[in-house]
Scaffold this motif. Sequence first.
Motif, PDB file in Angstrom:
ATOM      1  N   LEU A   1       0.840  -1.191   0.000  1.00  0.00           N
ATOM      2  CA  LEU A   1       0.000   0.000   0.000  1.00  0.00           C
ATOM      3  C   LEU A   1       0.878   1.245   0.000  1.00  0.00           C
ATOM      4  CD1 LEU A   1      -2.759   1.477   0.393  1.00  0.00           C
ATOM      5  CD2 LEU A   1      -2.354   1.259   2.866  1.00  0.00           C
ATOM      6  N   TYR A   2       0.578   2.168  -0.897  1.00  0.00           N
ATOM      7  CA  TYR A   2       1.238   3.469  -0.956  1.00  0.00           C
ATOM      8  C   TYR A   2       0.185   4.560  -0.767  1.00  0.00           C
ATOM      9  CZ  TYR A   2       5.596   1.509  -2.843  1.00  0.00           C
ATOM     10  OH  TYR A   2       6.765   0.814  -3.020  1.00  0.00           O
ATOM     11  N   THR A   3       0.548   5.604  -0.005  1.00  0.00           N
ATOM     12  CA  THR A   3      -0.335   6.753   0.160  1.00  0.00           C
ATOM     13  C   THR A   3       0.452   8.042  -0.046  1.00  0.00           C
ATOM     14  OG1 THR A   3       0.070   6.835   2.562  1.00  0.00           O
ATOM     15  CG2 THR A   3      -1.837   5.552   1.812  1.00  0.00           C
TER      16      THR A   3
ATOM     17  N   PRO B   1       5.430   3.979   0.915  1.00  0.00           N
ATOM     18  CA  PRO B   1       4.833   2.715   1.370  1.00  0.00           C
ATOM     19  C   PRO B   1       4.401   2.783   2.831  1.00  0.00           C
ATOM     20  CG  PRO B   1       7.221   2.508   1.197  1.00  0.00           C
ATOM     21  CD  PRO B   1       6.867   3.839   0.613  1.00  0.00           C
ATOM     22  N   VAL B   2       3.248   2.234   3.119  1.00  0.00           N
ATOM     23  CA  VAL B   2       2.685   2.246   4.466  1.00  0.00           C
ATOM     24  C   VAL B   2       2.988   0.913   5.141  1.00  0.00           C
ATOM     25  CG1 VAL B   2       0.573   2.444   5.841  1.00  0.00           C
ATOM     26  CG2 VAL B   2       0.843   3.792   3.734  1.00  0.00           C
TER      27      VAL B   2
ATOM     28  N   GLN C   1      -2.149   5.509  12.315  1.00  0.00           N
ATOM     29  CA  GLN C   1      -1.504   4.304  11.815  1.00  0.00           C
ATOM     30  C   GLN C   1      -2.591   3.319  11.434  1.00  0.00           C
ATOM     31  OE1 GLN C   1       0.075   1.464  14.823  1.00  0.00           O
ATOM     32  NE2 GLN C   1      -0.277   3.113  16.286  1.00  0.00           N
ATOM     33  N   MET C   2      -2.255   2.366  10.586  1.00  0.00           N
ATOM     34  CA  MET C   2      -3.217   1.361  10.193  1.00  0.00           C
ATOM     35  C   MET C   2      -3.676   0.572  11.423  1.00  0.00           C
ATOM     36  SD  MET C   2      -4.481   1.071   7.238  1.00  0.00           S
ATOM     37  CE  MET C   2      -4.329   2.082   5.758  1.00  0.00           C
TER      38      MET C   2
ATOM     39  N   GLY D   1      -1.719   7.119   7.153  1.00  0.00           N
ATOM     40  CA  GLY D   1      -1.126   6.052   7.945  1.00  0.00           C
ATOM     41  C   GLY D   1       0.219   6.411   8.534  1.00  0.00           C
ATOM     42  N   PHE D   2       0.501   7.725   8.631  1.00  0.00           N
ATOM     43  CA  PHE D   2       1.740   8.227   9.210  1.00  0.00           C
ATOM     44  C   PHE D   2       1.416   9.216  10.326  1.00  0.00           C
ATOM     45  CE2 PHE D   2       2.976   7.075   4.854  1.00  0.00           C
ATOM     46  CZ  PHE D   2       4.044   6.230   5.129  1.00  0.00           C
TER      47      PHE D   2
END
Length: 482
Positions: free
Chosen positions: A260-262, A394-395, A447-448, A272-273
């Motif tokens: 997964l990229y964001t 990338p997450v 975060q996820m 997710g950061f």
Amino acid sequence: MNEQLHRHKGLDIMDMYCCGFNGFGQLGTSSPCSDFTWFQFQNVTDVMFSFSSAVIFSGDGVLISGLVGEKDNQLRKLEPPGKGKFLQASCSSRQVLFVTVEGECWQYLPRTESWKKLPDFSTVENEEVGPRDDSLPKNTSDYGVLEFKKVPNQIIKVSCGDVLSIALDAFGRVYSIPSPLDLDRVKVVDVACGFEHCVLLDEAGVVYTWGSGTRGQLGHGETEFQDLPPRKVETFCGLKVIKISAGGWHSAAVTEMGDLYTWGWNNIGQLGFPMTKSNLRSANQYKKTSEEIDKEYAMSLQHVSNQLAHKTVHSNVEGEEGTLTEVSERKSKRTKHSLSSDVSESSVENLKCLLESRGDNSAIIASDGESSVDREDCSSRTAVSVAVLSEPWPVDFPLGIDVNVVDVSCGNRHTVVLLDDGSVWGCGWNAYNQLGRPSHTLLYSSQMTKIPLPCDMKINTPVSVRCGAWNTAILVMSQDIH
């Protein structure tokens, strides 16, 4: 529409569980939904949300719920004014665009319950070559007779934001309605719109974006407006993307390797950061002391420091008791890309330049005191807060676990993914319970976070996630237990 839904349609009963904002009764109930609730229609194959309504494709036909005709708690069945059946739809804050199986495009305004057929903008000129002598070179005037014939291309998907509306035809041609885009024979397979930007995916797995980039949502390493034609997102060079999604001011993508990229705006943790301290303060709508915010901020940074410790090949971390040297060689393809590719080096350098120009800590960078980053030795890398990511990143998931993401969907300020093990994870805003948890226990997540699923859903198989505005839905293959 998700390929899995096509494959299972007609063979299995499809159910939908949804959560999030229900101020207009769009979730089929007049009560708040603090967790995932079964939507009481059988064989739901797709759903899309605006802030005030939901459009549902089901075995009962195409339905719209919520605010319709300036009345809330409505449930109406929609029929195409023209011929055929609805194939697909997309919602924005003011309109719904529909595509029929015949390729017609219709605009529906829920406020006035009015319909308007869009002109046949997909008619294009196809070149036909007359008889010629094959022995002649192609640049000869006797090459043949060129004729142009207008042929209608069937529209198969639409996507609308607050500013732009996009259509995709069966031949992979894209239209910023009503004008065709010049993509130099690129065949596009998917389109997605945010508030002010658009994301395209071609058949080779290449991502293109254009529109407003003021919050980094275009992924080009800058925060500028990108005019047409759409521009390739260079970070994905060497990677094949299979899924795209566009949130309000952020974007997400999944590669064929399940990463997964964001990128874009991270004001509430939707990338997710970790968030910046100022965003943490504004996110907390309930009163918190400065000590509590500092503690939460430190915990958030520690989480990403742990992620990066797993990600680096040689990591030297200075601590009070001395130097800890870690050698971690993960098998993850994400690590190889982040540490070994020229694209990753460029990404880190651009992020550093962006931070220097902004004068704040707004991304994850290498803080080793050097003016450049060696892609073979990203040592002493630490985590700082993220306000904007102007390039895809990338997450990682908690505890450094390796995951394979199979679907992603973005709401206005939240992101939800489905993993190959059937689990659902999300990050970002949860003020309306759009992450499947009561907001008084989780207002947001930077975060996820694993989303708890209802007990009666655990015997079913999730096949897709759908987000929109402040809502989330999970489509599952049902055992018909209701």
